[in-house]
Design a protein around this motif. Sequence first.
Motif, PDB file in Angstrom:
ATOM      1  N   GLY B 380       0.797  -1.223   0.000  1.00 37.53           N
ATOM      2  CA  GLY B 380       0.000   0.000   0.000  1.00 37.53           C
ATOM      3  C   GLY B 380       0.831   1.274   0.000  1.00 37.53           C
ATOM      4  N   GLN B 381       2.168   1.114   0.077  1.00 40.21           N
ATOM      5  CA  GLN B 381       3.042   2.289   0.148  1.00 40.21           C
ATOM      6  C   GLN B 381       2.905   3.153  -1.105  1.00 40.21           C
ATOM      7  OE1 GLN B 381       7.274   1.483   0.667  1.00 40.21           O
ATOM      8  NE2 GLN B 381       6.752   0.327   2.507  1.00 40.21           N
ATOM      9  N   GLY B 388       2.930   9.167  -6.103  1.00 35.65           N
ATOM     10  CA  GLY B 388       1.994   8.491  -5.228  1.00 35.65           C
ATOM     11  C   GLY B 388       1.514   7.147  -5.724  1.00 35.65           C
ATOM     12  N   GLN B 389       2.035   6.670  -6.854  1.00 29.79           N
ATOM     13  CA  GLN B 389       1.652   5.338  -7.341  1.00 29.79           C
ATOM     14  C   GLN B 389       2.102   4.275  -6.334  1.00 29.79           C
ATOM     15  OE1 GLN B 389       3.589   4.104 -10.964  1.00 29.79           O
ATOM     16  NE2 GLN B 389       2.002   2.626 -11.483  1.00 29.79           N
ATOM     17  N   THR B 390       1.274   3.227  -6.178  1.00 22.99           N
ATOM     18  CA  THR B 390       1.688   2.128  -5.298  1.00 22.99           C
ATOM     19  C   THR B 390       2.556   1.160  -6.118  1.00 22.99           C
ATOM     20  OG1 THR B 390      -0.414   1.051  -5.808  1.00 22.99           O
ATOM     21  CG2 THR B 390      -0.265   2.217  -3.700  1.00 22.99           C
ATOM     22  N   VAL B 391       3.826   1.560  -6.253  1.00 25.97           N
ATOM     23  CA  VAL B 391       4.758   0.844  -7.112  1.00 25.97           C
ATOM     24  C   VAL B 391       4.989  -0.579  -6.608  1.00 25.97           C
ATOM     25  CG1 VAL B 391       7.131   0.845  -7.952  1.00 25.97           C
ATOM     26  CG2 VAL B 391       5.840   2.964  -7.882  1.00 25.97           C
ATOM     27  N   ASN B 392       5.052  -0.737  -5.284  1.00 26.93           N
ATOM     28  CA  ASN B 392       5.270  -2.084  -4.731  1.00 26.93           C
ATOM     29  C   ASN B 392       4.179  -3.048  -5.161  1.00 26.93           C
ATOM     30  OD1 ASN B 392       7.557  -1.244  -3.467  1.00 26.93           O
ATOM     31  ND2 ASN B 392       6.619  -0.998  -1.435  1.00 26.93           N
ATOM     32  N   LYS B 393       2.961  -2.532  -5.242  1.00 21.43           N
ATOM     33  CA  LYS B 393       1.833  -3.372  -5.642  1.00 21.43           C
ATOM     34  C   LYS B 393       2.037  -3.862  -7.081  1.00 21.43           C
ATOM     35  CE  LYS B 393      -2.699  -4.676  -5.425  1.00 21.43           C
ATOM     36  NZ  LYS B 393      -2.591  -5.740  -6.424  1.00 21.43           N
TER      37      LYS B 393
END
Lengths: 329, 457
Positions: B380-381, B388-393
């Motif tokens: 969700g980071q 602000g994109q949730t790159v980890n996702k």
Amino acid sequence: MTITTGTSPAQIQAAGRQRWTKRRRRSERQRRSERRRSTGGVSQANRGYLFVAPFLIFFLGLFLLPLLYAAYLSLFRERLVGGTTFVGLGNYARAFGDDRLIGGVLRVARFFLLQVPIMLGLALLAALAIDSGLLRLSKVFRLSIFVPYAVPSAVAALMWGYLYGPDYGPFAQLAHRIGTGVPQFLTASHMLGSLANIVTWEFTGYDMIILYAALRSIPQDLYEAAAVDGAGAWRIAWSIKIPALRPALLLCLLFSVIGSFQLFTEPNLVQRLAPNVIDSAYTPNLYAYSLAFTSQDVNYAAAVSFLLGLVIVVASYVVLFATSRRARS
Amino acid sequence: MPISTRRFSRRNLLSVVSASALAGVAATACGGASGQNSTAPGAPVSQSDIDKAMKTATTLTFWTWVPDISKEVDVFRQKYPAIKVNVVNPGQGTPAYTKLRTALKAGKGAPDLAQIEYQYIPTFSITKSLVDLRPYGADALKSTFVDWAWGQVTGANGEVWGYPQDTGPMGMLYRADIFAQYGVGVPKTWDEFAAAAQKLHAANPSVYLTNLADNEAGVWHGLQWQVGAKPYTVNGTKVGLDVNDEASKKLASFWGSLNQRGLISADPDFTDGWYQGLEKGKYATWLTAAWGPVFLSGSAKSTAGKWRAAPLPQWSAGANASGNWGGSTTAVVQGTKNPIAAAKFAEFLNTDPTTTKMFNTEQSFFPATKALLADPSFIGQQASFYSGQTVNKVFADISDSVDTSFQWPPFLDESVNDWTDTVGKALGDRTDLSAAAGQWQSRLATYAKAQGFQVQG
């Protein structure tokens, strides 16, 4: 015209003989007494070996033994599967038919012919200029030519790599500004020249110092005599200084033969910037390194290194032979 | 003990030390027993032996180039105060492996544990330099890690050669501003990618859709992985070698065409010019691994807010496949006198919830554990560098799409070297990539045969 003297030639000869025999007798006596003085059964000669022992130990341990070990290794072949086998001179036979090795040797030979005359010419000019006494700030000049030699060659290669950069290097930027074509330092056709430039920049100062030191040891009276005979600065440089520099120039030349054929650091570092130009066999040393540490083929790497050593010996001999013949003729 | 344990077989060693109560030494023999040809794992080490080993004062030497790993090691030491871990940085990648090989050859000076990248595991297991971790409970940890990462550490006969520490599933980072400026959509397939490359370069000749680095065999392998190539299949001394198989040929002709038409660049990566190219908008995308986003935010700071993350374009519409580039494991080195403590340390370091989380927060590693990849606080980071994109996702989803069966050869260095001299060179010179891929295959096959492997393909 006759010379009248009190003694006949025969007398002089006899006196000379006497003096010579006396001298010989004295020296024999001296030697005998010295031998008597030496104690503990250690003769003078053996004591000398004691003094060179520290050197000999390091020479044996750090130079000869590894060399012999490498020679030993070069006679085997170790494989990932199947272990080690004795192959005799098989690795050497393979090397003689190895296009990549031969290509590398020819490339460094070309490098030598291209780079060394330029470097030694520049070093000679700089040494003569400093020695002429006509330069102001000659010490500053001397130091600034020498400083690149003090820069580690890894740093030098990285610095030049930045300067050569085809997109964002200063030369490329300048070319963009002026609107001319961007100089391509790192392409296949220019790479050898670009490397030669780095090496020249690094080692001109070193050669200059050797030549300058040799110049300082020329006796002043030769210059005075030349001046009396009416020779100018150019004539003195050409007829006295350069001939006197022959041994020092030869020394620099031999160093350069070895340095050129063992070229490694500069291409190894510039490889990162142009991997398509500098492949793993660009120079023989680079090839040996890649064989040993990438291909895990230590045995063949040892054979390649030995052959490279042989090439250097032959090249050095050719250089010596060529220069000494020219001097005789 | 002056005897080199590696030179002895299990039985020899057991008879040598049969009377001794040195649990650790006896266990070395168990680890050493499972060489290349054995299919059965060594006998499992009993819990009481493990408990005993973890309470015995021991010093482990651990070679790793992970910065500040002492933070994670401290967590381990709080739980097992008897075990001291001596962390040594032997340099990153190749220099570290060269040192390790030298120490192993010399028969002394090798560490108890070493950081080994996935692609190098077969290179070290072929020389019997790694300890099979199955006797120390490795099998039970299979479901802890993402499947493909577990596949990477698993040997041909089921051996477990190390525990995954971090991974690098591949995706695409792109410049949203450049795409918008020239009206290029985010390519979902490689066909769209090729069209976009043409459109972009025609609109602005100083911009390339991407840079396929001519020194980066890792990216090429990752792309082979995605297209479904099987360049290497290893079973003991039999090696299936087909770095130019049908799938790889598709890859070579695709990139060769783009490259020869001058639509992409092929600058060497991680060089001064490449960093400048990223920063100054020369490359509109970077095909990179999951560790790329954090790396980029540190090395192209002036482009903050302009980048976004997406999966790699696919070979067929609607497909979902990726490959891996980078990431490491912790392996136990053959010859260690404390295999139990070493194996348990490697396990703790890479499975404990605290340390695995720390690897992400402290070292910015992309996780290898399923738990963390599903952790809302991780996926969700919102990354400010990516507006602000949730790159980890994005990358956690990509990780699920990585093929589990891709293998590496037991002579990776040579393959990389030959790739650079052939395929890499053709990229840099803008010459025929397909022909170069053929040369890669023939050079590597010659090498493998000379090294005594039975080569198929």
